[in-house]
Design a protein around this motif. Structure first.
Motif, mmCIF file in Angstrom:
data_model
loop_
_atom_site.group_PDB
_atom_site.id
_atom_site.type_symbol
_atom_site.label_atom_id
_atom_site.label_comp_id
_atom_site.label_asym_id
_atom_site.label_seq_id
_atom_site.Cartn_x
_atom_site.Cartn_y
_atom_site.Cartn_z
ATOM 1 N N TRP A 36 0.837 -1.208 0.000
ATOM 2 C CA TRP A 36 0.000 0.000 0.000
ATOM 3 C C TRP A 36 0.868 1.253 0.000
ATOM 4 C CZ3 TRP A 36 -4.432 2.098 -1.009
ATOM 5 C CH2 TRP A 36 -4.786 3.326 -0.442
ATOM 6 N N TYR A 39 2.343 1.798 -3.380
ATOM 7 C CA TYR A 39 1.337 2.326 -4.295
ATOM 8 C C TYR A 39 1.125 3.818 -4.043
ATOM 9 C CZ TYR A 39 -3.265 3.420 -6.173
ATOM 10 O OH TYR A 39 -4.301 4.018 -6.814
ATOM 11 N N VAL A 46 -1.597 -0.042 -9.389
ATOM 12 C CA VAL A 46 -2.688 -0.735 -8.701
ATOM 13 C C VAL A 46 -2.788 -2.189 -9.180
ATOM 14 C CG1 VAL A 46 -4.551 -0.080 -10.268
ATOM 15 C CG2 VAL A 46 -5.043 -0.441 -7.850
ATOM 16 N N GLU A 47 -2.412 -2.467 -10.424
ATOM 17 C CA GLU A 47 -2.424 -3.841 -10.921
ATOM 18 C C GLU A 47 -1.429 -4.718 -10.164
ATOM 19 O OE1 GLU A 47 -1.769 -1.253 -13.067
ATOM 20 O OE2 GLU A 47 -3.685 -1.099 -14.096
ATOM 21 N N THR A 49 -0.245 -3.965 -6.983
ATOM 22 C CA THR A 49 -0.443 -3.962 -5.535
ATOM 23 C C THR A 49 -1.813 -4.417 -5.075
ATOM 24 O OG1 THR A 49 -1.148 -1.657 -5.551
ATOM 25 C CG2 THR A 49 1.193 -2.077 -5.213
ATOM 26 N N GLY A 50 -2.817 -4.380 -5.952
ATOM 27 C CA GLY A 50 -4.180 -4.719 -5.546
ATOM 28 C C GLY A 50 -4.299 -6.057 -4.831
ATOM 29 N N VAL A 102 -10.969 -6.511 -7.592
ATOM 30 C CA VAL A 102 -9.698 -5.861 -7.939
ATOM 31 C C VAL A 102 -9.284 -6.238 -9.355
ATOM 32 C CG1 VAL A 102 -7.215 -5.906 -7.428
ATOM 33 C CG2 VAL A 102 -8.850 -5.560 -5.594
ATOM 34 N N THR A 103 -9.452 -7.499 -9.697
ATOM 35 C CA THR A 103 -9.051 -7.955 -11.032
ATOM 36 C C THR A 103 -9.933 -7.334 -12.116
ATOM 37 O OG1 THR A 103 -8.293 -10.031 -10.078
ATOM 38 C CG2 THR A 103 -8.636 -9.994 -12.444
ATOM 39 N N ALA A 106 -9.166 -3.189 -11.938
ATOM 40 C CA ALA A 106 -7.814 -2.699 -12.223
ATOM 41 C C ALA A 106 -7.009 -3.603 -13.136
ATOM 42 C CB ALA A 106 -7.049 -2.515 -10.916
ATOM 43 N N GLY A 112 0.794 -9.580 -9.579
ATOM 44 C CA GLY A 112 -0.533 -9.709 -8.996
ATOM 45 C C GLY A 112 -1.001 -11.147 -8.916
#
Length: 146
Positions: A36, A39, A46-47, A49-50, A102-103, A106, A112
């Motif tokens: 986080w 990011y 975000v891809e 770290t999500g 998330v997928t 982002a 990921g």
């Protein structure tokens, strides 16, 4: 006398395993927090770290559930052990929903995919600790008090 000692030492050993699981979840939560921060500073997308953020949030909940399962083992709390098992099911469902969200929103990167694997594996691993606590604290397996 000897049977009571063996049952109690087995329960204590399982409680130690619960503590180790809680510490491992704490490490995963720290990885999620670091992700986080990366990011927020712009170092990662975000891809990337999500999934790690989902994993970190799930691991923080998992650490609490592992500690509650440990308390249930040591105190013989059947209700608490069963509640932690139910909450572990809820955690697994929440991880799947969050990872799908998330997928879809982002996307996902190669890093990921590793985060998704860790998040799902950690959520499934929570069943080991809470499941054992629920089984060991049932009426037939109550530890004897000496």
């Amino acid at each position: 006398m000897m049977a009571a000692r063996t049952a109690h030492s087995g329960t204590t050993l399982l409680a130690v395993v619960g503590i180790v699981a809680a510490l491992a979840d704490g490490v995963l939560a720290a990885i999620g927090a670091t992700s986080w921060q990366s990011y927020r500073s712009g170092a990662l997308t975000v891809e990337q770290t999500g999934p790690f953020m989902v994993m970190g949030a799930s691991a923080a909940v998992g650490a609490v559930l592992a500690l509650l399962a440990m308390i249930a083992l040591l105190r013989g709390g059947r209700g608490l052990a069963r509640a932690t098992l139910r909450l572990t099911w809820l955690r697994l469902g929440a991880v799947f929903i969050a990872l799908v969200a998330v997928t879809l929103i982002a996307g996902i990167s190669a890093a990921g995919v590793f985060g998704v694997t860790l998040a799902v594996g950690d959520a499934l691993g929570g069943f080991v600790v809470t499941g054992v606590a629920a089984r060991r604290t049932t009426v037939g397996h109550q530890p004897r008090r000496t």
